[in-house]
Scaffold this active site. Structure first.
Site, PDB file in Angstrom:
ATOM      1  N   LYS A  16       0.838  -1.202   0.000  1.00 57.01           N
ATOM      2  CA  LYS A  16       0.000   0.000   0.000  1.00 57.01           C
ATOM      3  C   LYS A  16       0.876   1.256   0.000  1.00 57.01           C
ATOM      4  O   LYS A  16       0.659   2.177  -0.786  1.00 57.01           O
ATOM      5  CB  LYS A  16      -0.906  -0.028   1.243  1.00 57.01           C
ATOM      6  N   LYS A  36      14.666  -3.989  -2.215  1.00 56.19           N
ATOM      7  CA  LYS A  36      15.494  -3.117  -3.060  1.00 56.19           C
ATOM      8  C   LYS A  36      15.243  -1.629  -2.803  1.00 56.19           C
ATOM      9  O   LYS A  36      16.088  -0.807  -3.112  1.00 56.19           O
ATOM     10  CB  LYS A  36      15.216  -3.406  -4.534  1.00 56.19           C
ATOM     11  N   GLY A  37      14.080  -1.275  -2.298  1.00 60.41           N
ATOM     12  CA  GLY A  37      13.777   0.142  -2.103  1.00 60.41           C
ATOM     13  C   GLY A  37      12.969   0.670  -3.272  1.00 60.41           C
ATOM     14  O   GLY A  37      13.173   0.270  -4.420  1.00 60.41           O
ATOM     15  N   GLY A  67      11.357   4.209  -3.013  1.00 67.00           N
ATOM     16  CA  GLY A  67      10.991   5.619  -2.866  1.00 67.00           C
ATOM     17  C   GLY A  67      11.280   6.489  -4.072  1.00 67.00           C
ATOM     18  O   GLY A  67      10.500   7.363  -4.419  1.00 67.00           O
ATOM     19  N   GLU A  68      12.413   6.283  -4.710  1.00 65.50           N
ATOM     20  CA  GLU A  68      12.807   7.191  -5.781  1.00 65.50           C
ATOM     21  C   GLU A  68      12.705   6.566  -7.166  1.00 65.50           C
ATOM     22  O   GLU A  68      13.066   7.171  -8.161  1.00 65.50           O
ATOM     23  CB  GLU A  68      14.248   7.665  -5.516  1.00 65.50           C
TER      24      GLU A  68
HETATM   25 MO1  MOS Z   1      16.826  11.237  -1.573  1.00 68.06          MO
HETATM   26  S1  MOS Z   1      17.162  12.785  -2.870  1.00 68.06           S
HETATM   27  O1  MOS Z   1      18.303  10.377  -1.729  1.00 68.06           O
HETATM   28  O2  MOS Z   1      16.643  12.037  -0.112  1.00 68.06           O
END
Ligand code: MOS
Length: 761
Positions: free
Chosen positions: A654, A722-723, A725-726
C-alpha cells in the site's frame, strides 16, 4: 492480552502514523513546545559575489523586542564542516556569516527577538552595504565558470565508466543518434519550511529540526560547534517533505545553536520559502551529450554520455553521473565523462532520485530517437539491448525485470493501439502521443541498528534512529516486527527520528526500508532464538526437546512444526530475566520489566547499487504516459500515466504504491512544470515561491496506475528489499518528452517542456 492477529510482510497495511497525521497529532519540528522561546529571522545576501563592507544595526536594534543581531562579527566560531563528498554531513562548505559572499542568498545575519514580527521587522531595518566583485557567473554559458573534474572523497579515485573503444565503434555504426539534452535548476520545495529550534540546558543542546539524518545532525553539528556529540540531541519524529533537502546539515543549524546559547534562551527559526532556495540545497542544471550507435537490427554498438553540471565555487557536489546510463543496456563500447562547472551559486545537493533523474532523461530520450531512426518499436529496442550483465565490468545484475515491467505496463497502457508515426493520433483538436522509457534505481543499503523489546503480554517496542519522510518508515518497522514476533502491528510501539535511538543511516538513496528492515528482523530473530532456546530446555514447556531453530512466533504462540505450541507469556517465563535487562538503562521510552529486549547492530551488506565488486543491484521499471497536445494552443496534458515496477520485496504494498505514485508525479512535474528561473545578471533565483515555481495539481494527474511485479532477490539482502521511494521518478520525464514527440513531431530536448517550445517547432 494484546491483539495477536499477526501482520505479515507484504500485506497492504494502512500507515501506522496515519491517524496522528490526519488528526494533527503528529508534531513537526516547529510544533514542539519550548518554554519562553525567542524567535529568529534570517537576512540573506543580496549580491552573489563580493564582500560585506558594513552592517548598520542601529535601526534594527531599536525595534522594540529585539534581543540581539548576530552577524559574522559576533556569532562566534563555527567550523563550516565537510560535505558528503568529503565524508562529512554538510550540504555546503560555504561558511555562514562571513564577510565574503559566495552566492546570492548566503546567510548574512540572524535577528532574535521576543516575537516573530519584531525579528522580521528588525531584519528589514538592517542596512548591509557590499563591495561587489566582477559580474557573477550564473550558470551555463556565463563568463568566469571554472571547469573541473569531480574531486573524489579521500580514497579511491572516481572514474567515469568506460569500456571498449567508443570512438571507432561509433564511427562505423550504421545507425546513429547524436543529441544534446538539458535539465533546469530545480528546488525540492517541501511543504514544511526549513525550521530549527535550539534549546540549551547547561552543556546539553536539543535541536528540533526536520531531518533525514538525525545522527548526521548530532555528529556534524558537534564538529561545527566543537562540542561532544553526546551533548547534542536531535528530535525529528515527523517530516513534512524532504526529497533530499533535509539529507545534509545546513549551515543555519549551527547559527541557531550558537545564538540560543548567547541569548540564554531557546531560539526558534523558520526560514522563509524564498530563503529556502539558497539556505538549503537544490538540483543544479545539467547538460548532456549522448551519442548512440547501433546495428540495423537495433543492437547498441557504441554509447557515449557526457554530462556537465553546475555547482558552487568551493564544492563539487555531483548530481549523479553516468553510473546507470552506462550500464542499463548491453553495449561493447561505452564512454562517459562528467564535468563540474563552478559558478557563483549555492552548493547543490541530493534531490529526488539524484543519481539518475537528469541522466536517464537524456539517455531514454536518445533511445527513443534511436527507435525512430531504426523504425523500430521503442519497447523492442530495449528488448534487443536487454542484459543480465552490466557492460562495464561484466558484473551480473542480482535480478532484473526490465522487460517484464515493459510488457506488463504496455499491456495495461494499451501500447498496441499506438500508431508509430508521429502526429498520427488525434481526437478533435487534441494531438495524442504515447511515450515510454526505462526506469532504474540502484539498490542501496547502509549500516543500521535497532532495538526491539517484546513483553510477555505480546507488546513490542521498536527503536531505531531512522526517519519518517513520508516513506512509511514507522509502518515498515511495525510490519517487520509483527511478522517476526507473531503479533499485530497495533501492539507495537515504534520510535524513530531521534538521535538518542540506536543509529540508522540517512534516509536517502531509497535505502531506509532495506537497511532498517533487515536489522529490525535480526533483532526480532534474536528474541525468537532466546525464547526458543529457553523453551526447548524447559521441562515444563510443551516444546521441551524440540529443535530451537525450528520454532517460530506465530499469532502470539511459540510454535513447533509438529503442531506443539506454547503461548508467548508462558514461553517468556522460561527465559532468565537477569540477562534480558541489558539495555534497560538506555531505554528512553517504555521500558517494561517483564520483557525481552535486544539491540541488533550491523547489517547484512554495505553499499550497493553500482559500487559493489561482484555484482550490481538495482530496481527496474517501465514508465508509460499518454499526452494530449492542443493542436493550436500547444497546451500539454497528461491524462494517463502507467508504470510497472520490480523492486524486490514490497514490505507494505500500500505504501509502495503511494511511493510509486509520488515518483510518477515528480516525473511529470520534472517534464512539464518545474524550473527555478535565474536572473543571470545577478545570479539570483527569481521564482522563489510556490505561486511561480510550478508543480502539478490534482487536475494535472487525472489517472495513474502503478503495477508492482513480484520479485524475489535474496542477494541484495536477507529480506530481499530493493527500495522503492525514488524509483518511479526516474525515466518518467523521458516518457513524457517521448510522448510529446509522438504527439507533435517536435523533439524538445530541454526540460521543462512548456508550450512555447512547441510553438517554436
Ligand atoms: Mo533522496 S534525494 O536520496 O533524499
Amino acid at each position: 492480552m494484546a491483539d495477536m492477529t499477526q501482520t505479515r510482510i507484504g500485506t497492504p497495511t494502512p500507515r501506522y502514523d496515519g491517524r496522528l497525521k490526519v488528526t494533527g497529532g503528529a508534531r513537526y519540528a516547529s510544533d514542539q513546545p519550548v518554554v519562553n522561546p525567542a524567535f529568529g529571522w534570517l537576512l540573506t545576501a543580496s549580491i552573489a559575489k563580493g564582500r560585506i563592507r558594513s552592517i548598520d544595526e542601529t535601526a534594527a536594534r531599536a525595534v522594540p523586542g529585539v534581543l540581539d543581531v548576530f552577524t559574522y562579527k559576533n556569532i562566534g566560531a563555527i567550523d563550516p564542516g565537510k560535505t558528503f563528498s568529503q565524508k562529512g554531513f554538510m550540504g555546503t562548505s560555504i561558511a555562514p556569516m562571513q564577510e565574503r559572499i559566495l552566492h546570492d542568498g548566503q546567510i548574512v545575519a540572524l535577528v532574535a527577538a521576543d516575537t516573530l514580527e519584531a525579528a522580521r521587522e528588525a531584519s528589514r531595518r538592517l542596512v548591509v552595504s557590499y563591495d561587489e566583485d566582477s559580474k557573477p557567473s550564473a550558470g551555463f554559458d556565463s563568463a568566469g565558470l571554472k571547469a573541473g573534474p569531480v574531486t573524489p572523497p579521500s580514497g579511491e579515485p572516481e572514474e567515469d565508466p568506460k569500456v571498449g573503444n567508443f570512438a571507432s565503434a561509433f564511427a562505423r555504426a550504421p545507425v546513429k543518434v547524436d543529441a544534446r539534452y538539458e535539465t533546469p535548476t530545480q528546488h525540492h520545495n517541501p511543504i514544511e519550511l526549513f525550521t530549527t529550534t535550539c534549546a540549551w540546558s547547561g552543556e546539553k543542546l536539543t535541536v528540533w529540526e526536520g531531518s533525514q539524518n538525525v545522527s548526521g545532525v548530532k555528529h556534524g553539528l558537534a564538529k561545527q560547534l566543537s562540542i561532544a556529540p553526546e551533548n547534542i540531541h536531535c528530535i525529528s519524529p515527523f517530516i513534512g517533505g524532504a526529497f533530499g533537502s533535509r539529507g545534509s546539515l545546513t549551515q543555519r543549524t549551527a547559527i541557531v545553536a550558537l545564538a540560543a546559547r548567547k541569548l540564554g534562551r531557546p531560539l526558534k527559526l523558520e526560514v522563509t520559502r524564498a530563503q529556502g532556495f539558497t539556505v538549503a540545497t537544490y538540483r543544479a542544471e545539467t547538460r548532456h551529450h549522448v551519442q548512440l550507435g547501433a546495428t540495423r537490427d537495433g543492437k547498441l554498438v557504441a554509447l557515449n554520455h557526457e554530462g556537465e553540471e553546475i555547482t558552487s565555487r568551493p564544492d563539487d557536489y555531483k548530481v549523479g553521473g553516468t553510473d546507470a546510463t552506462t550500464r542499463i543496456y548491453a553495449c561493447p563500447n561505452v564512454a562517459s565523462k562528467v564535468t563540474m562547472l563552478h559558478a557563483d551559486r549555492n552548493t547543490p545537493g541530493f534531490m529526488r532520485s539524484p543519481p539518475e533523474t537528469p541522466y536517464v532523461f537524456a539517455l531514454e530520450c536518445a533511445m527513443d530517437e534511436l527507435a525512430y531512426a531504426l523504425k523500430m518499436d521503442p519497447i523492442e529496442l530495449r528488448r534487443v539491448n536487454d542484459t543480465m550483465k552490466e557492460p562495464i565490468k561484466g558484473l551480473p545484475y542480482t535480478s532484473r525485470q526490465l522487460m517484464p515491467c515493459f510488457d506488463a505496463a504496455a499491456k495495461a497502457f494499451g501500447w498496441s493501439k499506438r500508431s508509430a508515426q508521429p502526429r498520427s493520433m488525434r481526437e478533435g483538436d487534441w494531438l495524442i502521443g504515447y511515450g515510454c522509457a526505462s526506469t532504474i534505481y540502484p539498490t542501496q543499503i547502509a549500516p543500521a541498528t535497532a532495538r526491539v523489546r517484546l513483553t510477555a503480554q505480546g507488546k513490542a517496542t521498536v527503536q531505531t534512529g531512522t526517519h519518517e519522510i513520508g516513506n512509511g518508515a514507522y509502518t515498515v518497522a511495525a510490519i517487520i516486527t509483527a511478522d517476526r514476533l507473531g503479533i499485530s502491528i497495533d501492539s507495537i510501539d515504534v520510535r524513530i527520528g531521534d538521535s538518542e535511538l540506536p543509529p540508522a543511516p540517512v534516509a536517502g538513496g531509497s535505502n531506509s526500508t532495506a537497511s532498517v528492515g533487515n536489522v529490525v528482523a535480526k533483532a526480532c530473530e534474536q528474541i525468537r532464538a532466546k525464547l526458543a532456546a529457553a523453551a526447548v530446555k524447559a521441562k515444563d514447556s510443551p516444546l521441551h526437546g524440540a529443535k530451537a531453530q525450528d520454532l517460530t512466533l506465530v499469532a502470539g504462540m511459540l510454535r513447533a512444526p509438529d503442531g506443539r505450541s506454547e503461548p508467548l507469556d508462558k514461553a517468556m517465563a522460561h527465559t532468565a530475566h537477569g540477562a534480558l535487562e541489558e539495555y534497560a538503562e538506555n531505554l528512553p521510552h517504555a521500558a517494561k520489566p517483564e520483557s525481552l529486549g535486544l539491540l541488533y547492530q550491523g547489517v547484512s551488506s554495505i553499499g550497493g547499487g553500482f559500487k559493489l565488486k561482484d555484482r550490481v543491484q538495482a530496481a527496474f521499471g517501465a514508465s508509460f504516459v499518454e499526452v494530449r497536445v492542443h493542436a493550436r494552443t500547444c497546451e500539454i496534458r497528461t491524462p494517463r500515466i502507467v508504470g510497472a515496477y520490480a523492486f524486490g520485496q514490497a514490505v507494505n504494498p500500500k505504501a509502495a504504491e503511494s511511493q510509486l505514485m509520488g515518483g510518477q508525479i515528480w516525473g511529470v512535474s520534472c517534464a512539464l512544470h518545474e524550473a527555478t528561473e535565474i536572473d543571470r545578471r545577478a545570479a539570483r533565483y527569481t521564482n522563489t515561491n510556490l505561486a511561480d515555481y510550478l508543480v502539478p495539481v490534482n487536475a494535472d494527474i487525472p489517472e495513474y496506475q502503478a503495477l508492482i511485479l513480484p520479485e524475489t532477490d535474496k542477494l541484495v539482502n536477507e529480506l530481499g528489499i530493493k527500495g522503492v521511494g525514488e524509483l518511479a521518478n526516474v525515466g518518467m520525464s523521458a516518457a513524457v518528452a517521448n510522448a510529446v514527440f509522438h504527439a507533435t513531431g517536435v523533439r524538445v530536448r530541454e526540460l521543462p517542456i512548456r508550450l512555447e517550445k512547441l510553438l517554436k517547432g
